[in-house]
Enzyme design. Sequence first.
Site, PDB file in Angstrom:
ATOM      1  N   ASP A 143      57.367   3.473   9.310  1.00 12.44           N
ATOM      2  CA  ASP A 143      57.773   2.085   8.646  1.00 12.44           C
ATOM      3  C   ASP A 143      57.147   1.192   9.596  1.00 12.44           C
ATOM      4  O   ASP A 143      57.576   1.352  10.753  1.00 12.44           O
ATOM      5  CB  ASP A 143      59.160   2.145   8.619  1.00 12.44           C
ATOM      6  N   ASP A 145      57.421  -2.804  10.854  1.00 12.65           N
ATOM      7  CA  ASP A 145      58.545  -3.723  10.783  1.00 12.65           C
ATOM      8  C   ASP A 145      57.899  -4.932  11.781  1.00 12.65           C
ATOM      9  O   ASP A 145      58.264  -5.143  12.746  1.00 12.65           O
ATOM     10  CB  ASP A 145      59.844  -3.848  11.125  1.00 12.65           C
ATOM     11  N   TYR A 222      67.859 -11.193   3.862  1.00 13.90           N
ATOM     12  CA  TYR A 222      68.935 -11.679   4.514  1.00 13.90           C
ATOM     13  C   TYR A 222      68.505 -12.519   5.826  1.00 13.90           C
ATOM     14  O   TYR A 222      67.021 -12.840   5.754  1.00 13.90           O
ATOM     15  CB  TYR A 222      69.864 -10.483   5.172  1.00 13.90           C
TER      16      TYR A 222
END
Length: 380
Positions: A143, A145, A222
């Site tokens: 992943d 980020d 968020y």
Amino acid sequence: MKCAIAKPFSGFPFLALALCLIMSGAVSAQKKKKYIVNAYVGGFRGLANVEQIDAEKLTHINYAFVNVQDSMAVLTNLATDSTNFRKLNALKKINPDLKIVISIGGWAWSENFSDAVLTESSRLKFAKSSVDIVRQYDLDGVDIDWEYPGMRGEEGNIFRPEDKQNFTLMFKAIREELNLLEKEKGKKYLLTTAVGGSKSFIEHTEMGLAQAYLDYVLIMTYDYGGRNGTVGHHTNLYDYDPSGEGSSADRSVKNFIAAGVPAHKIGLGGAFYGKGWEAETADNHGLGAKRVKSVQGGGYTKLKDTMIDQNGYKKYYDKKAKAPYLFNDSTKVLITYEDEKSIKGKCKYIKKNKLAGIFFWEYFNDPKEYLINEIHKNLD
């Protein structure tokens, strides 16, 4: 499911056993989740309390974080990271379908991405080192980020215009390395990314091209806040700003779909923590007021057990935003957060819009599992 061989099959034990296994498999298949429930688990603090993770309620765990140094993915604390990997893999005894993925970067460790993916040779070095960690610790994927391509992110981060194309090329390089590992191991490996929810993130990337190499695009719906330095919701589902130009999960999802990311690859973000601001005035319970300063919010378990309708804080619910918040009239502090009702709303939104599922930051912010249980009830 327990298998008991009944008397009618007593002369045919192998047939009975075969039927039993088929039935067990059918039950197992029924239990397999239709949507992803992806938890970020922090290992950057050291040893994680893996034994406290309710593995049966998750489909994926993204281990946060792996650093980027000298164009390589690097484990900064080998002793604790390797122990955490071993313990996370052990959760597969409870949930065999669980996937453990390394998450590279994050807010504090994104400063070297731009250099790491600048050239073909550096991208290959980065891709190989990333996949080598997956190979060495028998994990299930990578992943990314990167906070953020083409934009500053944390003060001191390196960023350049070329990040836009190199972001895509990075995924291509990692996907090719994972394909080699798939041939070597005979299993599928995941490639995902956590992305900023802002329109500027889309403008600084080629998401329509990048998504071709990705299994999931996890939109960080968020950390929004109000416009122009005002107090606002940080993880609201819908826009509440009178201008019609505010931030929301719905707007982020629509923007990414418009940029070419298929809905079935999109993960919607849930915040297991609150954010707080001191407002300049108490008008409208602080919403829309000018921010004076940031205030500690805290994880949801702490908020629910010690702050909601306690210690001077009163709970409110913004029907337009589909988001709860607390306000303290005496201190003028507003805390914006996610609760069971807002999580249920997000689960409903995921089903209605045929998204991949939900992910959240961060597992241990809700040790009593208030929000995880709500997801489990509403997103099976």
